[in-house]
Structures are given as structure tokens and as C-alpha cells.
Enzyme design. Structure first.
Site, mmCIF file in Angstrom:
data_model
loop_
_atom_site.group_PDB
_atom_site.id
_atom_site.type_symbol
_atom_site.label_atom_id
_atom_site.label_comp_id
_atom_site.label_asym_id
_atom_site.label_seq_id
_atom_site.Cartn_x
_atom_site.Cartn_y
_atom_site.Cartn_z
ATOM 1 N N ASP A 133 0.963 -1.135 -0.003
ATOM 2 C CA ASP A 133 -0.015 0.084 -0.017
ATOM 3 C C ASP A 133 0.853 1.301 0.036
ATOM 4 O OD1 ASP A 133 -2.358 -1.383 -0.082
ATOM 5 O OD2 ASP A 133 -2.946 -1.152 2.066
ATOM 6 N N CYS A 187 -16.585 -17.657 -7.388
ATOM 7 C CA CYS A 187 -17.872 -17.189 -6.725
ATOM 8 C C CYS A 187 -19.156 -17.834 -7.199
ATOM 9 C CB CYS A 187 -17.997 -15.690 -6.919
ATOM 10 S SG CYS A 187 -16.813 -14.708 -6.021
ATOM 11 N N CYS A 190 -23.125 -17.280 -6.110
ATOM 12 C CA CYS A 190 -23.405 -16.611 -4.663
ATOM 13 C C CYS A 190 -23.398 -14.918 -4.795
ATOM 14 C CB CYS A 190 -22.093 -17.002 -3.717
ATOM 15 S SG CYS A 190 -22.211 -16.219 -2.310
ATOM 16 N N CYS A 193 -22.159 -11.125 -0.606
ATOM 17 C CA CYS A 193 -21.498 -10.014 -0.151
ATOM 18 C C CYS A 193 -22.198 -8.822 -0.857
ATOM 19 C CB CYS A 193 -19.834 -9.862 -0.745
ATOM 20 S SG CYS A 193 -19.937 -10.210 -2.614
ATOM 21 N N CYS A 197 -24.419 -5.636 1.817
ATOM 22 C CA CYS A 197 -24.027 -4.259 1.878
ATOM 23 C C CYS A 197 -24.925 -2.970 2.366
ATOM 24 C CB CYS A 197 -23.266 -3.716 0.567
ATOM 25 S SG CYS A 197 -22.562 -2.321 0.558
ATOM 26 N N CYS A 213 -19.338 3.357 -0.159
ATOM 27 C CA CYS A 213 -18.953 2.181 0.607
ATOM 28 C C CYS A 213 -18.383 2.803 1.961
ATOM 29 C CB CYS A 213 -17.487 1.828 0.001
ATOM 30 S SG CYS A 213 -16.543 0.786 0.918
ATOM 31 N N CYS A 240 -15.474 -1.130 7.614
ATOM 32 C CA CYS A 240 -16.765 -1.897 7.372
ATOM 33 C C CYS A 240 -16.115 -3.417 6.881
ATOM 34 C CB CYS A 240 -17.906 -1.479 6.411
ATOM 35 S SG CYS A 240 -19.369 -2.694 6.357
ATOM 36 N N CYS A 243 -19.234 -7.250 4.075
ATOM 37 C CA CYS A 243 -18.803 -8.169 2.570
ATOM 38 C C CYS A 243 -18.142 -9.198 2.811
ATOM 39 C CB CYS A 243 -18.746 -6.989 1.551
ATOM 40 S SG CYS A 243 -16.947 -6.281 1.477
ATOM 41 N N CYS A 247 -18.723 -13.744 3.370
ATOM 42 C CA CYS A 247 -18.364 -14.650 2.324
ATOM 43 C C CYS A 247 -18.396 -16.160 2.631
ATOM 44 C CB CYS A 247 -16.833 -14.293 1.765
ATOM 45 S SG CYS A 247 -16.073 -15.222 0.423
#
Length: 344
Positions: A133, A187, A190, A193, A197, A213, A240, A243, A247
Site C-alpha cells: 500500500d 464465486c 453466490c 457480499c 452491503c 462504501c 466496514c 461483505c 463470504c
């Protein structure tokens, strides 16, 4: 890799505390530039102007360091021991994203990357640069290209043997290393997620509108948050995890090995957090990623949570901040007082 096998590299990465390692070429994600361009064109980055400022580098990892021939992508687990959504019902307390409950992951992951990088140079030579990052780099597409997992419908990385509670680090090297096969999405049908939200921040599967978000709103967004979104924030005061938490692949999540990711405190009381001045905020969150947003933005978030608390006892706390020197804090305090009075 002269004098070094991929198996030795992976084994060493695991010894250092990473849970998975993979290799790709710097030019392994040619589609990333177009996806980033579309994201920016739609304005979904919100106030994160730095995403557009270095778009050329962010969209093309090979441009970040042209001499690099290989990218070693590494995953480190921070899997929580308890359900991070359990605290959402304790309205007089604040919920902090799992990744920010302990020490700053930037420091811990970078330390491991540097140790692994030094070992790589000593063993096989070459030059390296490490990133966590800290550069305009799209780590998640690179991690998928390196076979660590795939970007799920929530746009975060997840793996069949990892879950999605992972930090990512990258080592760029001038060494020619054998790349791994990229991963594909598992995925299926599904939509857990997307459905969970609170602010409906996903316009479509695999797409995120950061402007809606809660992680963006409580961390990156400066100034007052749109009124229509404040109630949706609930008592989430920094980030948060909804999501991520729902999973289904988390049943295979790897346990966190780093003790530094363990929560320093339990769920903090909103009244205590609202009383923080700048010095108190910096002291309380020293060594935490929370520190970077500053007291004003953090207390703004706390006041939104107070407004959503349904607790008349917290009205006096909010009232005490309606004349705060920071306009966004004062605005949040007035909103909280009005909300609590209306509920009363």
C-alpha cells in the site's frame, strides 16, 4: 533462479509468516488499465484524487519499475477469531474494521517483505523493491495473476484455501522467476457480499462505487457524509467488514499468525471516543492505522454512530460537540442530537 527453486522461495515465505506466495510478470494484468480508466471515468473514486494522479503507473505495474522482471505476491492472514458483525447490535459502542483493531499492518507486512527480500538477494542475487500500500500498485489483480486467489464480487481478494481476510504485499525483482498460473473466479452464483452491503455500494458484481462504501466514507471521505447514508453507517466508526464477513469461502480461512493483529481493546464506548481531543486521539491510536484519519474525522464518525444509537443518554454527549471547531464534527453533532430527540 540460479541456486534457488520456487519451492524454496515459497517455503521461506511461509517461514517468515506469510500464508501463501505466488509469482507473476509485471505485465500480467493488461486489462487493469482499462478497468481503472472506467472506474475513474464514472467518478467512483470519490475524493481519492490520488488514484487519478498516478493512473499511468497504477494501471501498468510494469511502468512502476521497468527493470523488474518478476513480481512475488504474498498474502498474510489477519483472520478474526470472532464474528466481526456481532458488535453491530451494541449500539452504544463503536465497531472498528478488523484490520485496524491491532497494530498497523503496513509496518508488520513491510518488515516481513524486507526480510524475505534480503534473503532472496543473498540466495539468488538481483535487485528488489517491496510494496505494501505504499505505491500506485493494483495488488489484487497481480495477486490473482500470481495464483493467490481471485477478486470476488466484492472486489476483494479471496482464495479457496485462504478466505478473504488477507493483507497483500509485493516484491518486485530483477530476477527472472517462473510465473504461476493465474486463478479464476469461484464465486459462482453466490451474491452474499452484494446483498449484505448496507449502502448498496456494488452497482454490479465485481464493481464497487467507493462513494457509497462505508470503508471509504469513514476513512477517506473528508467533510460531512451525505445525510441519506449516515443512518446506513450504523455504529461502524472506522471501516466496514460486512461483505468480507459473509463470504462462504471463509470456512477455509487461514488463522492469523501475527499476534500484533489481535485487538488491543474490546468494543469501545461511543461516549469515551466522542470526548477525545487531538492529543488524546493520537495517544489512544498510536501505532494504529486509525491514527492517519485524525481526530476530527474520527469523532465525526463517532457522532454518526451516536445518532444511530437510539440511546437518549448519548444526546448530551453529542450536544457538547455542536460548537466544535471542526465544521464536519459540529454538523454531525447537530444531526445526532436531532436524531436522538426525534427517537425520544
Amino acid at each position: 533462479m540460479k541456486g534457488l527453486t520456487k519451492e524454496q522461495l515459497v517455503a521461506r515465505a511461509l517461514e517468515e509468516g506469510f500464508v501463501k506466495a505466488g509469482i507473476c510478470r509485471p505485465d500480467a494484468v493488461p486489462e487493469a488499465a482499462g478497468r481503472l480508466r472506467a472506474f475513474l471515468a464514472a467518478g467512483r473514486q470519490g475524493q481519492m484524487g490520488w488514484m487519478a494522479e498516478r493512473e499511468a503507473w497504477r494501471g501498468n505495474p510494469a511502468a512502476l519499475w521497468p527493470e523488474a522482471r518478476s513480481v512475488i505476491m504474498l498474502a498474510e492472514a489477519y483472520t478474526p477469531e470472532v464474528d466481526p458483525m456481532a458488535g453491530l447490535g451494541e449500539r452504544d459502542r463503536g465497531v472498528i474494521s478488523v484490520y485496524a483493531q491491532g497494530k498497523d499492518y503496513h509496518d508488520l507486512v513491510k518488515r516481513r517483505l524486507k526480510r524475505l527480500g534480503r534473503w532472496l538477494i543473498e540466495t539468488a542475487g538481483g535487485e528488489i523493491k517491496v510494496f505494501v500500500d505504499t505505491a500506485p500498485l493494483m495488488e489484487k489483480p497481480l495477486a490473482q495473476a500470481a495464483g493467490l486467489g481471485w477478486q470476488g464480487k466484492h472486489t476483494n481478494l479471496l482464495g479457496r484455501d485462504l478466505g478473504n481476510w488477507v493483507f497483500l504485499g509485493a516484491i518486485f525483482t530483477t530476477l527472472e522467476l517462473e510465473p504461476d498460473a493465474p486463478e479464476v473466479s469461484h464465486c459462482g452464483t453466490c451474491t452474499a457480499c452484494l446483498d449484505v452491503c448496507p449502502t448498496k455500494a456494488f452497482p454490479a458484481p465485481y464493481q464497487l462505487d467507493a462513494r457509497r462504501c462505508i470503508s471509504y466514507l469513514t476513512i477517506e471521505h473528508k467533510g460531512p457524509v451525505e445525510t441519506e447514508l449516515r443512518e446506513c453507517i450504523g455504529n461502524r466508526i472506522y471501516g466496514c467488514d460486512d461483505c468480507l464477513a459473509v463470504c462462504p469461502w471463509n470456512k477455509f480461512a487461514v488463522a492469523a499468525r501475527e499476534i500484533g493483529y489481535q485487538p488491543k481493546h474490546g468494543l469501545p464506548e461511543l461516549a469515551d471516543l466522542a470526548a477525545l481531543d487531538d492529543a488524546g486521539f493520537r495517544e489512544r491510536f498510536a501505532g494504529s492505522p486509525i491514527k492517519r484519519i485524525g481526530r476530527d474525522r474520527f469523532v465525526r464518525n463517532v457522532l454518526y454512530a451516536i445518532g444511530n444509537s437510539h440511546s437518549a443518554n448519548l444526546a448530551a454527549v453529542a450536544q457538547g460537540l455542536v460548537q466544535d471547531a471542526d465544521p464536519a464534527v459540529a454538523d454531525a453533532a447537530r444531526w445526532a442530537v436531532a436524531r436522538l430527540q426525534a427517537k425520544a
